[in-house]
Design an enzyme around this catalytic site. Sequence first.
Site, PDB file in Angstrom:
ATOM      1  N   LYS A  45       1.049   3.910  -2.454  1.00 47.57           N
ATOM      2  CA  LYS A  45       0.585   2.636  -1.902  1.00 47.57           C
ATOM      3  C   LYS A  45      -0.646   2.158  -2.663  1.00 47.57           C
ATOM      4  O   LYS A  45      -0.779   0.977  -2.991  1.00 47.57           O
ATOM      5  CB  LYS A  45       0.285   2.782  -0.402  1.00 47.57           C
ATOM      6  CG  LYS A  45       1.544   2.988   0.442  1.00 47.57           C
ATOM      7  CD  LYS A  45       1.246   3.374   1.892  1.00 47.57           C
ATOM      8  CE  LYS A  45       2.549   3.699   2.622  1.00 47.57           C
ATOM      9  NZ  LYS A  45       2.360   4.071   4.034  1.00 47.57           N
ATOM     10  N   GLN A  89      -2.484   6.381   7.709  1.00 44.73           N
ATOM     11  CA  GLN A  89      -1.187   7.025   7.480  1.00 44.73           C
ATOM     12  C   GLN A  89      -0.826   7.942   8.645  1.00 44.73           C
ATOM     13  O   GLN A  89      -1.655   8.740   9.102  1.00 44.73           O
ATOM     14  CB  GLN A  89      -1.230   7.809   6.159  1.00 44.73           C
ATOM     15  CG  GLN A  89       0.107   8.384   5.736  1.00 44.73           C
ATOM     16  CD  GLN A  89       1.149   7.340   5.340  1.00 44.73           C
ATOM     17  OE1 GLN A  89       0.819   6.211   4.975  1.00 44.73           O
ATOM     18  NE2 GLN A  89       2.405   7.699   5.422  1.00 44.73           N
ATOM     19  N   ASP A 112       0.262  -2.542   8.923  1.00 40.81           N
ATOM     20  CA  ASP A 112       1.440  -1.759   9.301  1.00 40.81           C
ATOM     21  C   ASP A 112       2.235  -2.441  10.421  1.00 40.81           C
ATOM     22  O   ASP A 112       3.373  -2.054  10.688  1.00 40.81           O
ATOM     23  CB  ASP A 112       1.019  -0.370   9.813  1.00 40.81           C
ATOM     24  CG  ASP A 112       1.021   0.692   8.726  1.00 40.81           C
ATOM     25  OD1 ASP A 112       1.938   0.639   7.880  1.00 40.81           O
ATOM     26  OD2 ASP A 112       0.143   1.558   8.739  1.00 40.81           O
TER      27      ASP A 112
HETATM   28  N1  GUN Z   1       4.249   7.214   8.122  1.00 38.98           N
HETATM   29  C1  GUN Z   1       5.548   7.000   7.804  1.00 38.98           C
HETATM   30  N2  GUN Z   1       5.753   5.699   7.520  1.00 38.98           N
HETATM   31  C2  GUN Z   1       4.561   5.074   7.664  1.00 38.98           C
HETATM   32  C3  GUN Z   1       4.149   3.735   7.504  1.00 38.98           C
HETATM   33  O1  GUN Z   1       4.925   2.814   7.194  1.00 38.98           O
HETATM   34  N3  GUN Z   1       2.834   3.502   7.738  1.00 38.98           N
HETATM   35  C4  GUN Z   1       1.972   4.468   8.109  1.00 38.98           C
HETATM   36  N4  GUN Z   1       0.703   4.128   8.335  1.00 38.98           N
HETATM   37  N5  GUN Z   1       2.329   5.729   8.280  1.00 38.98           N
HETATM   38  C5  GUN Z   1       3.619   6.025   8.051  1.00 38.98           C
END
Ligand code: GUN
Length: 280
Positions: A45, A89, A112
């Site tokens: 990311k 995350q 998110d």
């Molecule tokens: N863990 C698995 N997928 C995601 C996501 O799209 N965002 C976040 N913050 N954590 C995750």
Amino acid sequence: MDGKGLAERVRAEVKEEVAALGRPVGLATVLVGDDQASAIYVRRKREACAEVGIESFHHELGAGTSEEELLGLVADLNADERVTGILVQLPLPGQIDEDRVIQAIDPVKDVDGFHPSNAGLLFQGQPTLVAATPSGIMAILAAYDVPLQGARALVIGRSNIVGKPIALLLLAEHATVTIAHSRTRGLDALAREADVLVAAVGRADTVTKDMVKPGATVIDVGINRVDGKLAGDVSPAVEEVAGLMTPVPGGVGPMTIASLLRNTVKAARYQSGALAFPGA
Ligand code: GUN
């Protein structure tokens, strides 16, 4: 279906949008603990941010971090004007209540789309910042002109991150949506009826060739390790019957990151007043 190629095109668009915005865009990423997969996702990311001109502010906290410490960091990031998007995350270590942390994020910075305010607006048909994986899936379906109106869609998995929001997005496109999960009886028969099948459970071979209607569109959200190799939730042999199918890797994953970048620019627009934020 080439998620990787599509994601490259989206990233190029986002790069132009960031340059045209006339204000800095910054994404704060927060990684708590030492989950290897999470560390890889966050790194990807951040690399994608760098590529399109989004500044990234990375925070790594130890596995023993308390909920108070994390909430303190989130409060600081909410107040920091350079930070236009916040991504914590998941999963978080067991001593931290994920829901409390998500609720502490300023909804206008919630790239998110997990905050109850943004999730609720999606529920009510007023999408704001929508979770990146489901957004990416919808972009793939649109790019391949997959008909959704009146189509039978089966979503396997009911998480807040993928299953529930993708079901709502498919419903908004007038699909007839079924949500299946670990307690569903007769999954095989439900699957065989589906024109569009989304597998998001995190278990390899959840969808096998005999479960798929010939010509159906199959979206594989799974990222599993099987004997050291990467596998989705869908057996590779499904490719022989599906009309269209996303590969793992190179399908949903790259589009999730591209959609996160899109959300980060959208959040910056909300904050500059260029876009009205319904969740304010
Ligand atoms: N863990 C698995 N997928 C995601 C996501 O799209 N965002 C976040 N913050 N954590 C995750």
